[in-house]
Design a protein around this motif. Structure first.
Motif, mmCIF file in Angstrom:
data_model
loop_
_atom_site.group_PDB
_atom_site.id
_atom_site.type_symbol
_atom_site.label_atom_id
_atom_site.label_comp_id
_atom_site.label_asym_id
_atom_site.label_seq_id
_atom_site.Cartn_x
_atom_site.Cartn_y
_atom_site.Cartn_z
ATOM 1 N N THR A 110 -34.523 19.320 -6.834
ATOM 2 C CA THR A 110 -33.095 19.231 -6.312
ATOM 3 C C THR A 110 -33.092 19.958 -7.523
ATOM 4 O O THR A 110 -33.404 19.535 -8.704
ATOM 5 N N PHE B 26 -34.963 23.982 -14.744
ATOM 6 C CA PHE B 26 -35.082 23.672 -13.276
ATOM 7 C C PHE B 26 -36.661 23.683 -12.901
ATOM 8 O O PHE B 26 -37.332 23.055 -11.758
ATOM 9 N N LEU C 167 -38.622 21.940 -9.838
ATOM 10 C CA LEU C 167 -37.891 21.170 -8.834
ATOM 11 C C LEU C 167 -37.126 21.094 -7.485
ATOM 12 O O LEU C 167 -36.490 22.271 -7.485
ATOM 13 N N VAL D 27 -30.216 19.460 -11.027
ATOM 14 C CA VAL D 27 -30.594 18.897 -11.931
ATOM 15 C C VAL D 27 -29.455 18.773 -13.239
ATOM 16 O O VAL D 27 -29.397 20.019 -13.069
ATOM 17 N N PHE E 183 -46.356 13.486 -11.110
ATOM 18 C CA PHE E 183 -44.586 13.974 -11.608
ATOM 19 C C PHE E 183 -44.002 13.224 -10.347
ATOM 20 O O PHE E 183 -42.101 13.020 -10.390
ATOM 21 N N HIS F 108 -30.486 25.638 -7.718
ATOM 22 C CA HIS F 108 -30.699 26.311 -9.683
ATOM 23 C C HIS F 108 -29.667 27.110 -9.791
ATOM 24 O O HIS F 108 -29.970 27.531 -11.016
ATOM 25 N N TYR G 87 -43.441 23.475 -12.599
ATOM 26 C CA TYR G 87 -43.294 23.219 -10.872
ATOM 27 C C TYR G 87 -42.141 23.321 -10.677
ATOM 28 O O TYR G 87 -40.808 22.668 -11.457
ATOM 29 N N PRO H 191 -42.810 20.023 -4.892
ATOM 30 C CA PRO H 191 -41.957 21.429 -6.055
ATOM 31 C C PRO H 191 -41.462 22.071 -4.695
ATOM 32 O O PRO H 191 -42.829 22.754 -3.800
ATOM 33 N N CYS I 12 -48.926 18.064 -8.101
ATOM 34 C CA CYS I 12 -47.184 18.283 -8.691
ATOM 35 C C CYS I 12 -46.950 16.571 -8.581
ATOM 36 O O CYS I 12 -46.029 15.368 -9.230
ATOM 37 N N PHE J 107 -42.705 14.194 -7.747
ATOM 38 C CA PHE J 107 -42.398 15.075 -6.336
ATOM 39 C C PHE J 107 -42.739 16.274 -5.867
ATOM 40 O O PHE J 107 -43.864 16.321 -6.536
ATOM 41 N N ARG K 39 -40.705 21.970 -14.252
ATOM 42 C CA ARG K 39 -41.496 20.437 -15.057
ATOM 43 C C ARG K 39 -43.393 21.213 -14.936
ATOM 44 O O ARG K 39 -43.892 21.960 -14.372
ATOM 45 N N ALA L 174 -35.844 18.288 -19.977
ATOM 46 C CA ALA L 174 -37.119 18.414 -19.009
ATOM 47 C C ALA L 174 -38.273 17.613 -19.863
ATOM 48 O O ALA L 174 -38.437 17.797 -21.069
#
Length: 618
Positions: free
Chosen positions: A272, A305, A270, A274, A246, A363, A268, A250, A242, A248, A307, A280
């Motif tokens: 944080t 939330f 997130l 969004v 991407f 989220h 995965y 997860p 990940c 980040f 990816r 996405a």
């Protein structure tokens, strides 16, 4: 009169190759870099075709950089007849017959394993090259010679037969002579990341060799298909992947496995929050080859939330091979992946409550969106969800323990008007103005029997405010009468109450019906003719808004003693205007004019009381 005989002649279309290449580069493909994807894709399909007849055949793809670029595969190769039929005809696929089947006996088993669908892969190479050379030797006949096809971007091509020694092993080598303005796309530093980007999950060995002979392997088995020594090691491998794909780390990884759709991969979560409006970008591989890294249509809208990175065999690409084709298969896959993510979420309550708490903190909006339509999820997560209340940001479970009845506002402005007063009066008010919150709070009794939820009525708040001593209200009767006359022009009543906090001089209470009635009356006053008559006929008996003056506030106490009409009018307008501003709703033109008039009146009275200006006397 007899008809004259008519003649008919057959013709074929003439193709302007330069115009076709311009169409590809500017309208079909998003970037020249897709040329390498097309070459890798054709190489994989050639190997797949050869292995359908000979499962033990070698499966290697070698990309060489330096003087131009070459891609060599150990695939099925082309005969001289194949070259004439396929490479000399624009748009014809070397993988299918006229009826859509695979060309060549014994290859039907490989039909579902081919990546390519549109037969224009080699043509796409003219986006970066002036000249393409294809050297191929068929695997089906050991005695067959090698064939060379050389094509130019202006439409010219040559074909010649070479001895078998010109290509010792069966397969195909494609050489590109790049155009000067696109030479960067075939440089080693650009080719390695491109090859890894598109072919990182291909099943066959893919290497890139530079001019010095140094080779680098660019593909590997994805972590969700490897054997790991422990669940922790697998989790760490998925997390590392990940970060690589991407950028980040997860919150968690969700396995995606749909055997019926030939799909495997990982979602995965997130770390944080969004925006729900942010679409996405999911990475979708088709039989190992990257199709797109921007596929928002892969998951339901509420799953913003996560990816995803997946590999599939069943989803269809669009003509540009850079997006997914919307059809029944994609719809079914989307629903199934959404169900998998939902199952993960519901399972957290039992398996990892701490992770569920962290996830909801981050989220909660996504969970609220899903819980509105999923009864099982609602039952599990509603007590955990945070809401803005008159007691602060708390969960409904906490809030319901201290308030038997929950009052829900319909707008953020309504909540902000009453929250301080409600908190002081011990009322339990929830802000239902945010997306999903109003509907979800009303479903609390389904989860927590005994709880009562009702929409906030301004009369409910007024009833919880203390009445003023009759003698005090009698002394204030003159000011109150003038204030009702002044504020009544704005469809608002005036009442006097005792309430906390003392610092709040006035409270404006109204509901949605009262606001609609004010809007209607305002439009009716500004209109004439038929439209004014129509608006007038729509007049409702909705309760008017209320301006509640706080008798405990020193400013209000002072205002109640005013007897001079002009000052009393300006003061009443100022108190109403202050309550409007505290409600944080947009002001109408008449209300803005009222505020200006009130300030001017108060300022004029203050200057008059101060006496003549000493500067003017000088």
């Amino acid at each position: 009169m007899p008809h004259s005989p008519q003649s008919e002649s057959a013709h074929t279309f003439q193709v302007d190759l330069r115009g076709l290449v311009d169409l590809l580069s500017h309208h079909l493909y998003s970037s020249p870099r897709v040329y390498l994807r097309e070459l890798l894709q054709n190489a994989v399909d050639a190997i797949t075709a050869r292995r359908a007849a000979d499962p033990a055949a070698p499966a290697r793809i070698t990309v060489r950089t330096g003087d131009g670029l070459t891609v060599t595969d150990t695939g099925v190769g082309l005969t001289e007849t194949d070259v004439h039929r396929f490479l000399a005809t624009i748009g014809r696929s070397s993988k299918r017959t006229a009826d859509g089947g695979l060309d060549g006996a014994g290859l039907d088993a490989a039909r579902g394993e081919f990546i390519g669908q549109f037969g224009i892969g080699l043509l796409a190479c003219f986006v970066v090259a002036d000249e393409i050379t294809v050297l191929s030797r068929p695997a089906g006949d050991p005695a067959a010679p090698a064939v060379e096809w050389r094509g130019h971007s202006d439409g010219r091509y040559t074909i010649r037969t070479l001895p078998a020694s010109a290509m010792p092993e069966p397969g195909t080598t494609v050489r590109l002579t790049p155009r000067a303005d696109n030479a960067e796309w075939t440089g080693h530093d650009r080719v390695v990341p491109l090859a890894r980007h598109y072919g990182g999950l291909l099943r066959h060995e893919v290497t890139v060799v530079d001019a010095r002979g140094s080779a680098v392997r660019i593909n590997e088995t994805p972590p969700w298909e490897r054997e790991h020594r422990s669940p922790l090691a697998r989790r760490e491998a998925l997390t590392a992947y990940c970060r690589e794909q991407f950028d980040f780390t997860p919150l968690d990884s969700i396995d995606l496995d749909l055997p019926a759709a030939g799909l495997r991969g990982v979602a995965y979560v997130l770390p944080t929050a969004v925006s729900p409006a942010q679409r996405a970008g999911h990475r979708v591989h088709l039989k190992g080859m990257l199709l797109t890294d921007q596929a928002p249509e892969l998951l339901p809208d509420w799953a913003f939330f996560v990816r995803c990175v997946v590999d599939t065999t069943s989803l269809r690409p669009t003509a540009s091979r850079e997006a997914l084709y919307e059809d029944g298969t994609l719809s079914a896959v989307r629903d199934a992946l959404g169900a998998r993510i939902r199952d993960w979420l519901t399972g957290l309550a039992a398996s990892d409550p701490a992770l569920l708490h962290r996830f909801i903190d981050t989220h909660h909006l996504a969970v609220k969106a899903l819980a509105r339509y999923d009864d099982e999820l609602l039952r599990i997560v509603l007590p955990w969800l945070p809401f803005e209340t008159s007691d602060g940001n708390v969960t409904l479970e906490e809030f319901a323990r201290t308030h038997a009845t929950l009052l829900v506002t319909r707008s953020v402005e309504e909540f902000r008007q009453v929250a301080p007063i409600a908190a002081a009066a011990g009322l339990g008010v929830v802000n239902g103005g945010y997306t999903y919150d109003h509907d979800l709070v009303h479903r609390l009794p389904e989860i927590r029997p005994g709880s009562t939820v009702t929409d906030l009525d301004p009369a409910t708040v007024t009833a919880h405010l203390d009445t003023v001593d009759p003698s005090a209200e009698l002394r204030a009767a003159g000011f109150l009468a003038l204030a009702r006359e002044t504020v009544g022009a704005h469809d608002c009543d005036v009442v006097l109450r005792d309430f906390q906090p003392v610092t709040a001089p006035a409270l404006l209470l109204d509901d949605r019906e009262a606001r609609h009635e004010r809007t209607r009356s305002s439009l009716a006053a500004e209109s004439d003719g038929l439209w004014a008559d129509i608006l007038g006929s729509l007049r409702s008996e909705a309760p008017r808004a209320q301006l509640v003056l706080n008798h405990l506030n020193p400013l209000v106490r002072q205002a109640l003693t005013i007897t001079e009409r002009g000052l009393a009018t300006a003061t009443a307008e100022a108190l109403y205007g202050q309550a409007l501003l505290l409600s944080r709703r947009p002001l109408r033109a008449a209300e803005s004019a009222l505020l200006n008039r009130a300030f001017i009146g108060l300022l004029t009275h203050a200057m008059h009381q101060a006496g003549p200006d000493p500067l003017k006397e000088q």
